[in-house]
Scaffold this motif. Structure first.
Motif, mmCIF file in Angstrom:
data_model
loop_
_atom_site.group_PDB
_atom_site.id
_atom_site.type_symbol
_atom_site.label_atom_id
_atom_site.label_comp_id
_atom_site.label_asym_id
_atom_site.label_seq_id
_atom_site.Cartn_x
_atom_site.Cartn_y
_atom_site.Cartn_z
ATOM 1 N N VAL A 25 0.844 -1.202 0.000
ATOM 2 C CA VAL A 25 0.000 0.000 0.000
ATOM 3 C C VAL A 25 0.879 1.251 0.000
ATOM 4 O O VAL A 25 0.663 2.177 -0.790
ATOM 5 N N VAL A 26 1.859 1.279 0.870
ATOM 6 C CA VAL A 26 2.753 2.436 0.946
ATOM 7 C C VAL A 26 3.481 2.643 -0.383
ATOM 8 O O VAL A 26 3.578 3.761 -0.890
ATOM 9 N N THR A 27 3.976 1.576 -0.970
ATOM 10 C CA THR A 27 4.712 1.677 -2.228
ATOM 11 C C THR A 27 3.793 2.101 -3.373
ATOM 12 O O THR A 27 4.171 2.945 -4.199
ATOM 13 N N GLY A 28 2.597 1.558 -3.429
ATOM 14 C CA GLY A 28 1.633 1.964 -4.457
ATOM 15 C C GLY A 28 1.257 3.429 -4.350
ATOM 16 O O GLY A 28 1.164 4.146 -5.355
ATOM 17 N N LEU A 29 1.048 3.895 -3.118
ATOM 18 C CA LEU A 29 0.758 5.320 -2.894
ATOM 19 C C LEU A 29 1.924 6.188 -3.355
ATOM 20 O O LEU A 29 1.725 7.219 -4.015
ATOM 21 N N ALA A 30 3.139 5.790 -2.995
ATOM 22 C CA ALA A 30 4.324 6.565 -3.376
ATOM 23 C C ALA A 30 4.466 6.647 -4.887
ATOM 24 O O ALA A 30 4.699 7.729 -5.453
#
Length: 169
Positions: free
Chosen positions: A94-99
């Motif tokens: 999730v964090v990587t997709g948001l970034a």
């Protein structure tokens, strides 16, 4: 589905959907909003004020747009080719997709919008009181930062509890 593959699917899905929302809302803002007559909603809490931002948050670094473009390319490359392949957890995905969505959303503006390649101005249009005018990509970047900090705090708490449990007879 193996954890690596599931994480990659989540990263890609989230990044593509959020990037599409970012670009669609920016296209809508450019086509619809009148910079001289911004509409307000929620009792004035949200104003849709179209601006073309050459800098970073709060228009900082307005003369260094090309530098922000290079930094975004480096950050996006790191996220795609170094970070994403290592992610196995849902939270990390999730964090990587948001970034990825946030970085790519503003980078696209810097590449394709006037005044020119690598110097394009980012479309911002969401304004709340006492804050910079922002867009969906900016929300993704801020959410990434918040989640990274919360993850670090959580990890520190877990580590401290483990040390306490190990020290207790």
């Amino acid at each position: 589905m193996p954890r690596h593959r599931a994480a990659r699917v989540l990263i890609a899905g989230l990044a593509v959907v959020l990037l599409a929302i970012d670009q669609a809302t920016k296209a809508w803002a450019v086509a619809t909003l009148d910079p001289s007559d911004p509409p307000s909603y929620l009792g004035g809490f949200l104003t849709l004020r179209l601006v073309r931002n050459p800098g970073a948050a709060f228009s900082l670094g307005s003369s260094a747009t090309w530098l922000f473009s290079l930094l975004a390319i480096a950050a996006l490359t790191y996220c795609l080719f170094v970070l994403a392949p290592r992610i196995t957890s849902r939270g990390g995905a999730v964090v990587t997709g948001l970034a990825i969505a946030g970085i790519a959303g503003n980078l696209i503006d810097r590449i394709v919008r006037p005044p020119g390649v690598m110097r394009g101005h980012v479309i911002d249009f969401l304004q709340i009181p006492h804050w910079a005018i922002f867009n969906v990509a900016d929300m993704c970047i801020v959410a990434t930062a918040i989640l990274v900090v919360l993850g670090a705090i959580r990890e520190a708490v877990v580590e401290r509890r483990q040390k306490q449990a190990a020290a207790t007879p």
